[in-house]
Design a protein around this motif. Sequence first.
Motif, mmCIF file in Angstrom:
data_model
loop_
_atom_site.group_PDB
_atom_site.id
_atom_site.type_symbol
_atom_site.label_atom_id
_atom_site.label_comp_id
_atom_site.label_asym_id
_atom_site.label_seq_id
_atom_site.Cartn_x
_atom_site.Cartn_y
_atom_site.Cartn_z
ATOM 1 N N UNK A 260 53.217 105.469 38.518
ATOM 2 C CA UNK A 260 54.572 105.747 39.012
ATOM 3 C C UNK A 260 54.632 107.221 39.407
ATOM 4 N N UNK A 261 55.030 107.492 40.633
ATOM 5 C CA UNK A 261 55.122 108.872 41.104
ATOM 6 C C UNK A 261 56.452 109.493 40.671
ATOM 7 N N UNK A 262 56.355 110.698 40.084
ATOM 8 C CA UNK A 262 57.530 111.428 39.624
ATOM 9 C C UNK A 262 57.462 112.839 40.186
ATOM 10 N N UNK A 263 58.550 113.260 40.819
ATOM 11 C CA UNK A 263 58.658 114.620 41.343
ATOM 12 C C UNK A 263 59.979 115.202 40.875
ATOM 13 N N UNK A 264 59.902 116.364 40.236
ATOM 14 C CA UNK A 264 61.097 117.050 39.726
ATOM 15 C C UNK A 264 61.978 116.109 38.909
ATOM 16 N N UNK A 265 61.358 115.426 37.953
ATOM 17 C CA UNK A 265 62.052 114.527 37.019
ATOM 18 C C UNK A 265 62.700 113.315 37.676
ATOM 19 N N UNK A 266 62.243 112.949 38.866
ATOM 20 C CA UNK A 266 62.818 111.783 39.538
ATOM 21 C C UNK A 266 61.716 110.863 40.045
ATOM 22 N N UNK A 267 61.924 109.554 39.821
ATOM 23 C CA UNK A 267 60.987 108.542 40.299
ATOM 24 C C UNK A 267 61.003 108.554 41.826
ATOM 25 N N UNK A 268 59.836 108.561 42.418
ATOM 26 C CA UNK A 268 59.708 108.455 43.869
ATOM 27 C C UNK A 268 59.540 106.975 44.219
ATOM 28 N N UNK A 269 60.033 106.567 45.365
ATOM 29 C CA UNK A 269 59.964 105.155 45.780
ATOM 30 C C UNK A 269 60.552 104.245 44.709
ATOM 31 N N UNK A 270 61.745 104.581 44.246
ATOM 32 C CA UNK A 270 62.385 103.829 43.169
ATOM 33 C C UNK A 270 62.476 102.337 43.498
ATOM 34 N N UNK A 271 62.832 102.005 44.731
ATOM 35 C CA UNK A 271 62.977 100.588 45.092
ATOM 36 C C UNK A 271 61.657 99.841 44.924
ATOM 37 N N UNK A 272 60.555 100.525 45.153
ATOM 38 C CA UNK A 272 59.230 99.905 45.070
ATOM 39 C C UNK A 272 58.833 99.583 43.626
ATOM 40 N N UNK A 273 59.200 100.433 42.687
ATOM 41 C CA UNK A 273 58.780 100.248 41.294
ATOM 42 C C UNK A 273 59.902 99.726 40.396
ATOM 43 N N UNK A 274 61.079 99.511 40.967
ATOM 44 C CA UNK A 274 62.233 99.084 40.179
ATOM 45 C C UNK A 274 62.102 97.624 39.777
ATOM 46 N N UNK A 275 62.388 97.355 38.510
ATOM 47 C CA UNK A 275 62.340 96.007 37.948
ATOM 48 C C UNK A 275 63.731 95.666 37.435
ATOM 49 N N UNK A 276 64.299 94.580 37.939
ATOM 50 C CA UNK A 276 65.643 94.153 37.541
ATOM 51 C C UNK A 276 65.541 92.954 36.608
ATOM 52 N N UNK A 277 65.857 93.150 35.314
ATOM 53 C CA UNK A 277 65.713 92.032 34.374
ATOM 54 C C UNK A 277 66.571 90.823 34.738
ATOM 55 N N UNK A 278 67.689 91.039 35.412
ATOM 56 C CA UNK A 278 68.555 89.913 35.782
ATOM 57 C C UNK A 278 67.889 88.999 36.803
ATOM 58 N N UNK A 279 66.958 89.561 37.578
ATOM 59 C CA UNK A 279 66.255 88.771 38.602
ATOM 60 C C UNK A 279 64.899 88.309 38.120
ATOM 61 N N UNK A 280 64.360 88.967 37.098
ATOM 62 C CA UNK A 280 62.987 88.684 36.674
ATOM 63 C C UNK A 280 62.883 87.846 35.405
ATOM 64 N N UNK A 281 63.900 87.861 34.560
ATOM 65 C CA UNK A 281 63.826 87.149 33.283
ATOM 66 C C UNK A 281 64.656 85.870 33.311
ATOM 67 N N UNK A 282 64.379 85.010 32.382
ATOM 68 C CA UNK A 282 65.045 83.717 32.140
ATOM 69 C C UNK A 282 64.511 82.610 32.982
#
Length: 110
Positions: free
Chosen positions: A88-110
Amino acid sequence: MKLETLNFFDKVYEVAKRIPYGRVTSYGAIATYLGAARSARMVGYAMNGSHGKDVPAHRVVNRKGLLTGKHHFDGTNLMQQLLESEGVQVTENQIQDLQKVYWDPSKELD
């Protein structure tokens, strides 16, 4: 483990344990998944108390991808180092390409 039988913090830990390697989610996404959409701050409190519970708390960031929980980790940049070790790329305390690495439990679990 059935989430219904756990207290809120334990439910948060069970969701966080399911965040895939190299991905991140937000405090709010976990709260929403647990049916407590306005409880992102409580999820943060749970993450602060997760030391020693084998919970990948470094994978939980704020909704903008900021490493707001980093001061709860030992070491100067441990949260960032853990994320970067997972690709995961982080620059100045912020995730880069957040949409690319973002995981939404509401869409992924159950």
